[in-house]
Design an enzyme around this catalytic site. Structure first.
Site, PDB file in Angstrom:
ATOM      1  N   ASP A   1      -1.030  -1.726  -3.336  1.00  0.00           N
ATOM      2  CA  ASP A   1      -1.441  -0.660  -2.418  1.00  0.00           C
ATOM      3  C   ASP A   1      -1.312   0.721  -3.043  1.00  0.00           C
ATOM      4  O   ASP A   1      -1.127   1.704  -2.346  1.00  0.00           O
ATOM      5  CB  ASP A   1      -0.611  -0.736  -1.126  1.00  0.00           C
ATOM      6  CG  ASP A   1       0.888  -0.681  -1.381  1.00  0.00           C
ATOM      7  OD1 ASP A   1       1.293  -0.668  -2.558  1.00  0.00           O
ATOM      8  OD2 ASP A   1       1.654  -0.648  -0.407  1.00  0.00           O
TER       9      ASP A   1
ATOM     10  N   ASP B   1       0.470   5.894  -2.439  1.00  0.00           N
ATOM     11  CA  ASP B   1       0.413   4.548  -1.868  1.00  0.00           C
ATOM     12  C   ASP B   1      -0.275   4.674  -0.513  1.00  0.00           C
ATOM     13  O   ASP B   1      -0.056   5.650   0.207  1.00  0.00           O
ATOM     14  CB  ASP B   1       1.803   3.903  -1.783  1.00  0.00           C
ATOM     15  CG  ASP B   1       2.572   4.355  -0.581  1.00  0.00           C
ATOM     16  OD1 ASP B   1       2.487   3.684   0.453  1.00  0.00           O
ATOM     17  OD2 ASP B   1       3.247   5.393  -0.670  1.00  0.00           O
TER      18      ASP B   1
ATOM     19  N   LYS C   1      17.066   6.029  -0.732  1.00  0.00           N
ATOM     20  CA  LYS C   1      17.022   7.038   0.327  1.00  0.00           C
ATOM     21  C   LYS C   1      18.225   8.004   0.291  1.00  0.00           C
ATOM     22  O   LYS C   1      19.121   7.957   1.131  1.00  0.00           O
ATOM     23  CB  LYS C   1      16.958   6.363   1.702  1.00  0.00           C
ATOM     24  CG  LYS C   1      15.850   5.334   1.815  1.00  0.00           C
ATOM     25  CD  LYS C   1      14.852   5.667   2.888  1.00  0.00           C
ATOM     26  CE  LYS C   1      13.563   4.905   2.758  1.00  0.00           C
ATOM     27  NZ  LYS C   1      13.540   3.524   3.154  1.00  0.00           N
TER      28      LYS C   1
END
Ligand code: GTP
Length: 371
Positions: free
Chosen positions: A107, A218, A158
């Site tokens: 993707d 993406d 993250k």
């Protein structure tokens, strides 16, 4: 050189667009995204491609067949249950014939120079090379920290604002030495970022990051899917636009009919047999799939309409996606990230706004949703 493309994900963030069509088959400017990827690989002389699949594999297989018509050789390997990114590559191991392979997330829209990345991998005698790309706000991603030689020192998932030591993230293209797959358990779900890669670091294996500053996106959410269209249509990445240029910044497919009173401001891509009726306005970036009808006096701006949809008179579509085979009746307004799934009928006067998502094959009676 062989390549494995990971196309097994369910694409949940793109629902309802991915209910009928797996993410790699979603059209990007009127061609399946995966067809663009195949062209890109062929352009880098990669013609032996294995697809690691799970979700709706038949849609992909029916389109590409054995790959011959697309100038490549395709092997399909289907998982019975999701195996994740590392598990998905492990699952194709019996079909690998070399020591080095490329792996692609299915993707990613990129113009990464694969030859340069392979040279980097070989020079450093890496076991794994991960493509890296800079991002503006690293807090939403998994960061990849390297030393000055680009050897990876740490993966940071993250991070909080005070943990940011780099703006480079995993860009989803990998070169692996086949032997690293011996660390991946067979038949078990596992991910590169949380399994194999940290394990290799722990063992001191040479794992490198190849930082490239070309185009990278993406297409995993509706907002990014729209952004991909904006960028392709604006020429920010050199991907072919199907159809012929008819007027400045407007491409049209075979037998498209544009009423002389319609106003088209590029970049606009129209598929085959599209009909644009009197007084309609198409203001780019806009993509309209094959066999669509754009009704009289309607306005389409920064929108994507999949094949076979009918847009009624005076409808307004702005920053939204409409799936295949929909009927959007007169005076409907769809805007601000709204997504309509395939084969919906949206009755007149409805207003779909604020990222609303309508599941496939729904019928909205007139005036049901009005913000
Ligand atoms: P979301 O559900 O929206 O997160 O999308 P996704 O399922 O595609 O997951 P993600 O975007 O994280 O996946 C990155 C790439 O890995 C995509 O090309 C997926 O098709 C692929 N992928 C994800 N999970 C699997 C899996 O279990 N098996 C295989 N073979 N590929 C996978």
């Amino acid at each position: 050189m062989q390549a494995v493309i990971l196309v097994g994900g369910e694409g949940t963030r793109l629902r309802p667009l991915t209910v009928n069509v797996p993410k790699p088959m979603m059209p990007v400017v009127n061609r399946p995204f995966l067809e663009h990827v195949v062209d890109y690989l062929r352009g880098h002389r990669i013609t032996d491609v294995i697809l690691s699949m799970g979700y709706r594999p038949a849609v992909i297989e029916q389109y590409f067949g054995d790959g011959r018509d697309f100038g490549i050789r395709l092997t399909y390997v289907v998982e019975q249950s999701p195996l994740g990114t590392a598990g998905g590559v492990k699952n194709v191991e019996p079909y690998l014939d070399g020591d080095t392979l490329f792996v692609f997330n299915g993707d990613i829209l990129t113009d990464l120079d694969l030859g340069a990345m392979l040279a980097f991998h070989r020079e450093r005698q890496a076991q794994v090379t991960i493509s890296l790309t800079p991002v503006e706000d690293p807090t939403a991603y998994g960061l990849v920290e390297t030393d000055a030689s680009r050897r990876i020192t740490q993966f940071i998932e993250k991070p909080g604002r005070d943990q940011i030591t780099t703006n480079l993230i995993n860009a989803g293209t990998y070169i692996l030495q086949r032997e690293v797959l011996s660390h991946v358990p067979a038949g078990t779900y596992s991910m590169f970022e949380r399994g194999l890669f940290p394990l290799l670091l722990e063992r001191g294996a040479p794992v490198y990051g190849y930082a490239a500053d070309g185009y990278w996106l993406d297409i995993g959410t509706p907002a990014k899917y729209l952004a991909a269209h904006r960028d392709v249509l604006a020429g920010r990445i050199a991907w072919p636009i199907p159809g012929e240029p008819v007027i400045d910044g407007v491409w049209a497919g075979r037998d498209a009919v544009i009423d002389p009173t319609a106003r088209l401001v590029g970049p606009v891509a129209l598929g085959d047999r599209v009909r644009v009726e009197a007084g309609a306005q198409l203001i780019g970036p806009a993509t309209v799939g094959d066999d669509c009808v754009i009704g009289a006096e309607s306005t389409i701006e920064d929108a994507i309409i999949w094949a076979g949809s009918q847009i009624g008179p005076r409808a307004t579509l702005r920053r939204c996606v409409v799936g295949a085979g929909c009927t959007i009746h007169a005076d409907v307004a769809i805007a601000n990230g709204a997504v309509v799934g395939d084969h919906c009928s949206i009755g007149s006067g409805n207003r779909l706004d604020q990222n609303i998502r309508v599941w496939p094959s729904r019928t909205l009676e007139p005036q049901t949703i009005t913000f």
